[in-house]
Write a protein that holds these residues in place. Structure first.
Motif, PDB file in Angstrom:
ATOM      1  N   ALA A  74     -40.012 102.247  -6.385  1.00 29.61           N
ATOM      2  CA  ALA A  74     -39.274 101.908  -7.610  1.00 29.61           C
ATOM      3  C   ALA A  74     -39.043 100.416  -7.751  1.00 29.61           C
ATOM      4  CB  ALA A  74     -37.940 102.655  -7.632  1.00 29.61           C
ATOM      5  N   ASN A  75     -38.762  99.706  -6.657  1.00 28.82           N
ATOM      6  CA  ASN A  75     -38.559  98.261  -6.748  1.00 28.82           C
ATOM      7  C   ASN A  75     -39.832  97.550  -7.189  1.00 28.82           C
ATOM      8  OD1 ASN A  75     -36.804  98.993  -3.910  1.00 28.82           O
ATOM      9  ND2 ASN A  75     -35.722  97.992  -5.585  1.00 28.82           N
ATOM     10  N   VAL A  76     -40.960  98.009  -6.673  1.00 31.63           N
ATOM     11  CA  VAL A  76     -42.256  97.441  -7.062  1.00 31.63           C
ATOM     12  C   VAL A  76     -42.485  97.641  -8.556  1.00 31.63           C
ATOM     13  CG1 VAL A  76     -44.755  97.686  -6.773  1.00 31.63           C
ATOM     14  CG2 VAL A  76     -43.253  97.704  -4.758  1.00 31.63           C
ATOM     15  N   ARG A  77     -42.208  98.821  -9.044  1.00 29.96           N
ATOM     16  CA  ARG A  77     -42.392  99.139 -10.461  1.00 29.96           C
ATOM     17  C   ARG A  77     -41.387  98.397 -11.340  1.00 29.96           C
ATOM     18  NH1 ARG A  77     -41.685 104.110  -9.931  1.00 29.96           N
ATOM     19  NH2 ARG A  77     -39.494 104.253 -10.520  1.00 29.96           N
ATOM     20  N   ASN A  78     -40.122  98.355 -10.908  1.00 24.24           N
ATOM     21  CA  ASN A  78     -39.073  97.772 -11.743  1.00 24.24           C
ATOM     22  C   ASN A  78     -39.109  96.252 -11.779  1.00 24.24           C
ATOM     23  OD1 ASN A  78     -38.164 100.342 -12.355  1.00 24.24           O
ATOM     24  ND2 ASN A  78     -36.626 100.361 -10.738  1.00 24.24           N
ATOM     25  N   THR A  79     -39.883  95.647 -10.911  1.00 29.44           N
ATOM     26  CA  THR A  79     -40.129  94.202 -11.014  1.00 29.44           C
ATOM     27  C   THR A  79     -41.347  93.937 -11.891  1.00 29.44           C
ATOM     28  OG1 THR A  79     -39.233  93.934  -8.780  1.00 29.44           O
ATOM     29  CG2 THR A  79     -40.442  92.073  -9.701  1.00 29.44           C
ATOM     30  N   TRP A  80     -42.348  94.755 -11.747  1.00 33.17           N
ATOM     31  CA  TRP A  80     -43.570  94.634 -12.565  1.00 33.17           C
ATOM     32  C   TRP A  80     -43.256  94.780 -14.056  1.00 33.17           C
ATOM     33  CZ3 TRP A  80     -49.063  94.402 -12.112  1.00 33.17           C
ATOM     34  CH2 TRP A  80     -49.774  94.909 -13.192  1.00 33.17           C
ATOM     35  N   ASN A  81     -42.490  95.790 -14.429  1.00 37.34           N
ATOM     36  CA  ASN A  81     -42.288  96.115 -15.855  1.00 37.34           C
ATOM     37  C   ASN A  81     -41.722  94.959 -16.665  1.00 37.34           C
ATOM     38  OD1 ASN A  81     -43.377  98.657 -15.572  1.00 37.34           O
ATOM     39  ND2 ASN A  81     -41.406  99.704 -15.354  1.00 37.34           N
ATOM     40  N   PRO A  82     -40.594  94.339 -16.268  1.00 33.23           N
ATOM     41  CA  PRO A  82     -40.091  93.223 -17.087  1.00 33.23           C
ATOM     42  C   PRO A  82     -40.995  92.001 -17.056  1.00 33.23           C
ATOM     43  CG  PRO A  82     -38.767  93.476 -15.097  1.00 33.23           C
ATOM     44  CD  PRO A  82     -39.664  94.670 -15.174  1.00 33.23           C
ATOM     45  N   LEU A  83     -41.762  91.818 -15.979  1.00 36.22           N
ATOM     46  CA  LEU A  83     -42.690  90.682 -15.943  1.00 36.22           C
ATOM     47  C   LEU A  83     -43.786  90.822 -16.996  1.00 36.22           C
ATOM     48  CD1 LEU A  83     -43.075  90.026 -12.097  1.00 36.22           C
ATOM     49  CD2 LEU A  83     -42.275  88.382 -13.809  1.00 36.22           C
ATOM     50  N   VAL A  84     -44.388  91.998 -17.086  1.00 34.99           N
ATOM     51  CA  VAL A  84     -45.453  92.159 -18.077  1.00 34.99           C
ATOM     52  C   VAL A  84     -44.878  92.208 -19.493  1.00 34.99           C
ATOM     53  CG1 VAL A  84     -47.062  93.236 -16.461  1.00 34.99           C
ATOM     54  CG2 VAL A  84     -45.508  94.691 -17.768  1.00 34.99           C
ATOM     55  N   GLN A  85     -43.647  92.713 -19.644  1.00 30.59           N
ATOM     56  CA  GLN A  85     -43.004  92.675 -20.955  1.00 30.59           C
ATOM     57  C   GLN A  85     -42.735  91.234 -21.378  1.00 30.59           C
ATOM     58  OE1 GLN A  85     -39.515  95.143 -20.597  1.00 30.59           O
ATOM     59  NE2 GLN A  85     -40.716  96.928 -19.991  1.00 30.59           N
ATOM     60  N   ALA A  86     -42.275  90.415 -20.436  1.00 32.21           N
ATOM     61  CA  ALA A  86     -42.019  89.010 -20.742  1.00 32.21           C
ATOM     62  C   ALA A  86     -43.310  88.292 -21.118  1.00 32.21           C
ATOM     63  CB  ALA A  86     -41.355  88.328 -19.544  1.00 32.21           C
ATOM     64  N   LEU A  87     -44.400  88.625 -20.434  1.00 30.91           N
ATOM     65  CA  LEU A  87     -45.703  88.057 -20.800  1.00 30.91           C
ATOM     66  C   LEU A  87     -46.050  88.381 -22.242  1.00 30.91           C
ATOM     67  CD1 LEU A  87     -48.255  88.618 -17.884  1.00 30.91           C
ATOM     68  CD2 LEU A  87     -47.435  86.451 -18.797  1.00 30.91           C
ATOM     69  N   SER A  88     -45.846  89.619 -22.627  1.00 33.44           N
ATOM     70  CA  SER A  88     -46.149  90.039 -23.992  1.00 33.44           C
ATOM     71  C   SER A  88     -45.332  89.251 -25.009  1.00 33.44           C
ATOM     72  CB  SER A  88     -45.876  91.538 -24.136  1.00 33.44           C
ATOM     73  OG  SER A  88     -46.124  91.971 -25.457  1.00 33.44           O
ATOM     74  N   ARG A  89     -44.071  89.006 -24.689  1.00 33.56           N
ATOM     75  CA  ARG A  89     -43.220  88.240 -25.599  1.00 33.56           C
ATOM     76  C   ARG A  89     -43.704  86.796 -25.709  1.00 33.56           C
ATOM     77  NH1 ARG A  89     -37.008  90.280 -24.446  1.00 33.56           N
ATOM     78  NH2 ARG A  89     -37.378  92.506 -24.802  1.00 33.56           N
ATOM     79  N   CYS A  90     -44.197  86.253 -24.604  1.00 33.01           N
ATOM     80  CA  CYS A  90     -44.746  84.902 -24.648  1.00 33.01           C
ATOM     81  C   CYS A  90     -45.961  84.830 -25.567  1.00 33.01           C
ATOM     82  CB  CYS A  90     -45.139  84.448 -23.245  1.00 33.01           C
ATOM     83  SG  CYS A  90     -43.757  84.132 -22.121  1.00 33.01           S
ATOM     84  N   VAL A  91     -46.838  85.819 -25.464  1.00 31.82           N
ATOM     85  CA  VAL A  91     -48.036  85.843 -26.306  1.00 31.82           C
ATOM     86  C   VAL A  91     -47.647  85.928 -27.776  1.00 31.82           C
ATOM     87  CG1 VAL A  91     -50.130  87.141 -26.878  1.00 31.82           C
ATOM     88  CG2 VAL A  91     -49.477  86.825 -24.485  1.00 31.82           C
ATOM     89  N   THR A  92     -46.645  86.747 -28.088  1.00 29.04           N
ATOM     90  CA  THR A  92     -46.163  86.847 -29.471  1.00 29.04           C
ATOM     91  C   THR A  92     -45.657  85.498 -29.968  1.00 29.04           C
ATOM     92  OG1 THR A  92     -45.555  89.169 -29.195  1.00 29.04           O
ATOM     93  CG2 THR A  92     -44.472  87.968 -30.976  1.00 29.04           C
ATOM     94  N   ALA A  93     -44.886  84.814 -29.135  1.00 29.40           N
ATOM     95  CA  ALA A  93     -44.350  83.512 -29.521  1.00 29.40           C
ATOM     96  C   ALA A  93     -45.471  82.481 -29.690  1.00 29.40           C
ATOM     97  CB  ALA A  93     -43.351  83.038 -28.469  1.00 29.40           C
ATOM     98  N   ILE A  94     -46.424  82.473 -28.777  1.00 30.81           N
ATOM     99  CA  ILE A  94     -47.541  81.529 -28.857  1.00 30.81           C
ATOM    100  C   ILE A  94     -48.361  81.756 -30.120  1.00 30.81           C
ATOM    101  CG2 ILE A  94     -49.722  80.889 -27.737  1.00 30.81           C
ATOM    102  CD1 ILE A  94     -48.256  81.513 -25.040  1.00 30.81           C
ATOM    103  N   SER A  95     -48.450  83.002 -30.558  1.00 29.82           N
ATOM    104  CA  SER A  95     -49.191  83.322 -31.772  1.00 29.82           C
ATOM    105  C   SER A  95     -48.448  82.877 -33.029  1.00 29.82           C
ATOM    106  CB  SER A  95     -49.448  84.837 -31.828  1.00 29.82           C
ATOM    107  OG  SER A  95     -50.063  85.206 -33.033  1.00 29.82           O
ATOM    108  N   ALA A  96     -47.103  82.981 -32.997  1.00 31.36           N
ATOM    109  CA  ALA A  96     -46.320  82.729 -34.207  1.00 31.36           C
ATOM    110  C   ALA A  96     -45.921  81.265 -34.393  1.00 31.36           C
ATOM    111  CB  ALA A  96     -45.072  83.603 -34.196  1.00 31.36           C
ATOM    112  N   LEU A  97     -45.613  80.574 -33.327  1.00 35.90           N
ATOM    113  CA  LEU A  97     -45.015  79.248 -33.426  1.00 35.90           C
ATOM    114  C   LEU A  97     -45.893  78.203 -34.123  1.00 35.90           C
ATOM    115  CD1 LEU A  97     -43.187  79.213 -30.000  1.00 35.90           C
ATOM    116  CD2 LEU A  97     -42.092  78.869 -32.233  1.00 35.90           C
ATOM    117  N   PRO A  98     -47.218  78.200 -33.959  1.00 32.09           N
ATOM    118  CA  PRO A  98     -48.022  77.175 -34.642  1.00 32.09           C
ATOM    119  C   PRO A  98     -47.920  77.213 -36.152  1.00 32.09           C
ATOM    120  CG  PRO A  98     -49.278  78.163 -32.856  1.00 32.09           C
ATOM    121  CD  PRO A  98     -48.045  78.991 -33.018  1.00 32.09           C
TER     122      PRO A  98
END
Length: 563
Positions: free
Chosen positions: A103-127
């Protein structure tokens, strides 16, 4: 109004930044999303989610568990035979028997990949945005995407490369992953601001330099995770030195003369902190590090009788002995980083009466009989003069008033070694004065990069280039800086083993230990309750839930060797 803005607001609401754009506070506006939304609010609404999951990632049961419980610095047994059992997930981490279902392995992975997705959204929108801050925010989003990917590379051995939210990420490993992350941090750096402009909770120019130094320092590990001896190239070490030089030469940061203030309740403006997780109470800060290790019968706050510890992890006897050995068998409290005694009455062995405003628990590594506020039937005992009664603690909350709260050196997975009081505890981060339960509103910002690490990274790079004199200068600069009390004595010489030990003294429980142990070829070693020497455990398995979720993409997520 731009349709792209509307789509983003519909998904995440509008988050805005105030006070020099450091207040990552959520504010959901009218769901009609009228054209009155300003470009400033639009840009703030896109960058805020990039940082929003940092507190979740840095919870005591996620990144901390992976970085510290797996190491020789921390152990978490079944307290009393049942508490913190959690189906053995912490024991698995410590014994290096973790699997893709941990569970610790999974619960660390999940917010990391979610945060990556949010970064991609921001990188797409900000320009597309005209707000003056958009250029800086774009650099931050690019840099934070690299940071989250860097954590995933360190933990799981892969990196996700993605520019368009509609694309499937390309997966990178080894040298290709390292070069990509270097290029991304270098791409972000020119448009990042300094700490004075944005505070510690956002990525700054010096923060990017610190991450680049850390990346180059570990690059030889990341290029070949299973090597018998990592190729820590001189050219990489040159880059470590260069980026550390930039931070030190900026004169924007200085080593704190008070070691424990770095982890204090109000550490936001500490001169040593370069990059940290924003944990302000108005954001319901989630820093539980102060409560995690304390006894359930330690109550740090007279104002809150429900705020206590949870009898979680302790340090291993092996790690404690390194302190003793460094002091030639003497008392480790000679080193101001080991312990800070805030009320000497704790050590008298008799009850004492203390005003609530004067009560403050000890910090650092706690040993032996513990003293503090005595709570009976939910109320703190008081003296005749109305002050709080302070005395030796017993296990009242465990219905064992006959059993004293005495932290012992020994702690292990046996019934005796797992008892509630076993193991020396860590109270490094200050227990927040506003935390009414100990489990929320932790005010202290959690450190990601600080100046002492910059000095010791540079020292390591110099040492690996056979420049021991320069390395020793940096090590002793850190040791001598803590002048509020008598600082640790300078070292007369330095080796890689001594530097590894020094990093343990300076950064214990700061979520650097696992990575350090791998880089110093010590992760396959033996310590308390751990004798697994499987090199596959240097990285964690990709969670089975992620493998299953990508099963429609044949060959996309390939499990790491040994799992």
């Amino acid at each position: 109004m731009n349709k792209k803005f509307t789509k983003i607001f519909t998904i995440v609401g509008i988050l805005f930044l105030a006070n020099a754009c450091t207040n990552l506070e959520e504010k959901v506006l009218d769901e009609s999303f009228s054209t009155t939304v300003s470009e400033k609010d639009a840009a703030n609404g896109v960058i805020a989610p990039v940082y929003a999951l940092l507190p979740t990632i840095y919870q005591h049961t996620t990144y901390f568990a992976l970085q510290e419980i797996t190491s020789d610095e921390a152990i978490l047994p079944y307290r009393g035979g049942t508490d913190w059992g959690d189906n053995g997930i912490y024991i698995e981490l410590h014994k290096h028997t973790y699997t893709s279902n941990n569970a610790n392995v999974r619960n660390t992975w999940n917010p990391l990949v979610q945060a990556l997705s949010r970064c991609v959204t921001a990188i797409s929108a900000l320009p597309t945005m005209s707000d003056p801050n958009a250029k800086t925010y774009l650099a931050e989003a690019i840099g934070m995407r690299a940071f989250y990917n860097m954590m995933i590379l360190d933990l799981y051995g892969i990196v996700f490369k993605k520019e368009d939210p509609g694309q499937v990420s390309e997966i990178l490993r080894g040298p290709e992953a390292v070069e990509y992350l270097i290029s991304e941090l270098q791409r972000a750096e020119p448009n990042l601001l300094n700490k004075a402009a944005v505070g510690t909770g956002r990525l700054t120019k010096a923060g990017a330099w610190g991450l680049l130094a850390r990346l180059y320092l570990n690059a030889g590990v990341y290029r070949d995770r299973y090597a018998a001896n990592f190729d820590l190239k001189a050219s990489d070490m040159d880059q470590v030195i260069s980026y550390c030089d930039k931070i030190i030469a900026s004169n924007e940061y200085k080593l704190s003369n008070d070691y424990f203030s770095i982890f204090g309740d109000k550490n936001r403006d500490n001169s040593e902190i370069i990059f940290a997780v924003d944990q302000r109470p108005e954001l319901n800060g989630h820093n539980r590090m102060a409560y995690f290790s304390l006894s359930g019968d330690q109550f740090p706050l007279p104002a809150f009788p429900a705020a206590n510890g949870t009898d979680g992890p302790a340090i291993t006897p092996d790690f404690y002995r390194t302190w003793v050995e460094a002091n030639e068998g003497g008392d480790p409290t000679k080193d101001p980083r080991f312990y800070q005694e805030n009320l000497k009455i704790y050590s008298t062995g008799v009850d004492t009466c203390v005003a609530g405003a004067d009560f403050k628990i000890n910090r650092g590594i706690l040993r032996g009989q513990q003293y503090g506020l005595i709570r009976v039937n939910g109320v703190f005992l008081k003296c005749a003069d109305g002050k709080y009664k302070v005395g030796p603690l017993t296990n009242l909350t465990r219905n064992r008033p006959d059993k004293k709260v005495i932290f012992t050196e020994n702690v292990d997975f046996t019934p005796a070694g797992s008892d509630y009081p076993t193991g020396y505890r860590v109270e490094k981060y200050e227990f927040s004065a506003t935390s009414n339960t100990g489990r929320n509103r932790g005010d202290a910002d959690i450190i990601i990069v600080r100046l002492a690490d910059v000095h010791l990274m540079r020292a390591e790079a110099q040492l690996r280039k056979n420049n021991a004199a320069a390395a020793l200068t940096d090590v002793n600069a850190v040791r001598s800086a803590r002048t509020l009390t008598k600082p640790a004595a300078p070292l007369s010489s330095i080796t890689l083993d001594l530097l590894f030990r020094e990093r343990g003294f300076e950064f214990y429980w700061e979520m650097l230990r696992r990575s350090d142990m791998v880089r110093f070829n010590k992760f396959e070693g033996t310590w308390t309750e751990k004798d697994n020497n499987d090199k596959n455990k240097r990285i964690f398995p990709i969670p089975q839930t992620a493998i299953d979720g990508a099963s429609n993409l044949v060959g996309y997520l390939v499990q790491n060797p040994g799992y």
